[in-house]
Design a protein around this motif. Structure first.
Motif, mmCIF file in Angstrom:
data_model
loop_
_atom_site.group_PDB
_atom_site.id
_atom_site.type_symbol
_atom_site.label_atom_id
_atom_site.label_comp_id
_atom_site.label_asym_id
_atom_site.label_seq_id
_atom_site.Cartn_x
_atom_site.Cartn_y
_atom_site.Cartn_z
ATOM 1 N N TYR A 1 0.051 -54.001 94.997
ATOM 2 C CA TYR A 1 -1.018 -53.278 94.317
ATOM 3 C C TYR A 1 -0.488 -51.986 93.690
ATOM 4 O O TYR A 1 -1.031 -51.517 92.691
ATOM 5 N N ALA A 2 0.562 -51.411 94.275
ATOM 6 C CA ALA A 2 1.128 -50.175 93.731
ATOM 7 C C ALA A 2 1.727 -50.379 92.342
ATOM 8 O O ALA A 2 1.942 -49.416 91.609
ATOM 9 N N ARG B 1 -5.463 -47.389 91.815
ATOM 10 C CA ARG B 1 -4.259 -47.901 92.462
ATOM 11 C C ARG B 1 -3.958 -47.144 93.750
ATOM 12 O O ARG B 1 -3.611 -47.746 94.776
ATOM 13 N N TRP C 1 -6.600 -48.057 96.563
ATOM 14 C CA TRP C 1 -6.432 -49.428 97.046
ATOM 15 C C TRP C 1 -5.190 -49.560 97.911
ATOM 16 O O TRP C 1 -5.213 -50.226 98.941
#
Length: 243
Positions: A47-48, A57, A60
């Motif tokens: 996700y990064a 970002r 999350w």
């Protein structure tokens, strides 16, 4: 870089009781929780790198990182003799992780994609849907901003000098934009398309029109001017190697 490493730090934090308390005789189901924690940390690291708004970002990755730490604590509880107070703290952390993830979702829903201004708003009139190079210069800041929140891929085509740009439009979608840089040279800005999508569009055009050379480049982390320089350099190299 540091954001993708953050979830692994949370996993190590959740596994800290393994070094502080005596081990249990059995490893099941603790090892299952350990694998789940590693998978969550891996998902958070991915996700990064997702092309989303930085706030979305961050929250999350942070939320999934906290959840991976909670699962790691569950693994430690089954693998070592961990006091109940640690498990209670983990349950509170799981609630915090879920809330942080929801905050990221809130920012995602609040964000709106920047809309491209109509060419007429910039004082340009297109001819049969084809815009001049001056319109590209005027719309460049908007395209660069748009590329930060959704994919924008540039497709540079060298065709016959008498090629009509209007013939390209039938192979494109409504939001795509076509700019004529000079006779026989067109720049197509594909909105919401990655490299694979751009290749599909190019194959559709090549099957019906004469294309002498082409270049494809995602507009990400660079200006329109820099992208054009790179695309023209690739086409010059193509001409040099073909003759």
């Amino acid at each position: 870089m540091w954001l993708s490493l953050l979830p692994w730090g949370f996993v190590l934090l959740g596994l800290l009781p393994l070094w502080l308390f005596p081990r249990q005789e059995t490893i099941y189901p603790g090892v299952v929780f350990l694998v789940a924690a590693l998978i969550l940390a891996a998902a958070a690291s991915l996700y990064a790198k997702v092309p989303l708004d930085p706030q979305v970002r961050f929250f999350w990755v942070l939320g999934l990182g906290v959840m991976s730490s909670v699962v790691a604590v569950a693994a430690s509880r089954d693998l070592a003799q961990v006091p109940e107070d640690v498990a209670v703290m983990a349950s509170v952390a799981s609630l915090m992780g879920a809330c942080v993830f929801l905050i990221g979702l809130f920012f995602l829903l609040q964000r709106e994609d920047p809309a491209l201004p109509a060419p007429v708003q910039k004082g340009f009139r297109n001819h049969d849907g084809i815009m001049p190079y001056a319109a590209l210069q005027a719309l460049a800041p908007s395209l660069e901003t748009l590329s930060g929140v959704r994919p924008v891929t540039l497709l540079l085509l060298h065709t016959r000098t008498d090629q009509l740009g209007a013939e390209l439009l039938q192979y494109l979608r409504q939001p795509d934009m076509v700019f004529q840089l000079k006779p026989g040279q067109f720049l197509i800005a594909l909105q919401g398309s990655n490299l694979e999508g751009a290749q599909i569009v190019f194959r559709r055009i090549r099957q019906n029109l004469v294309i002498r050379a082409y270049g494809v480049l995602p507009l990400q982390g660079m200006s329109i001017r820099q992208a054009l320089v790179q695309l023209e350099g690739e086409l010059e190299h193509y001409y040099l190697t073909q003759h």
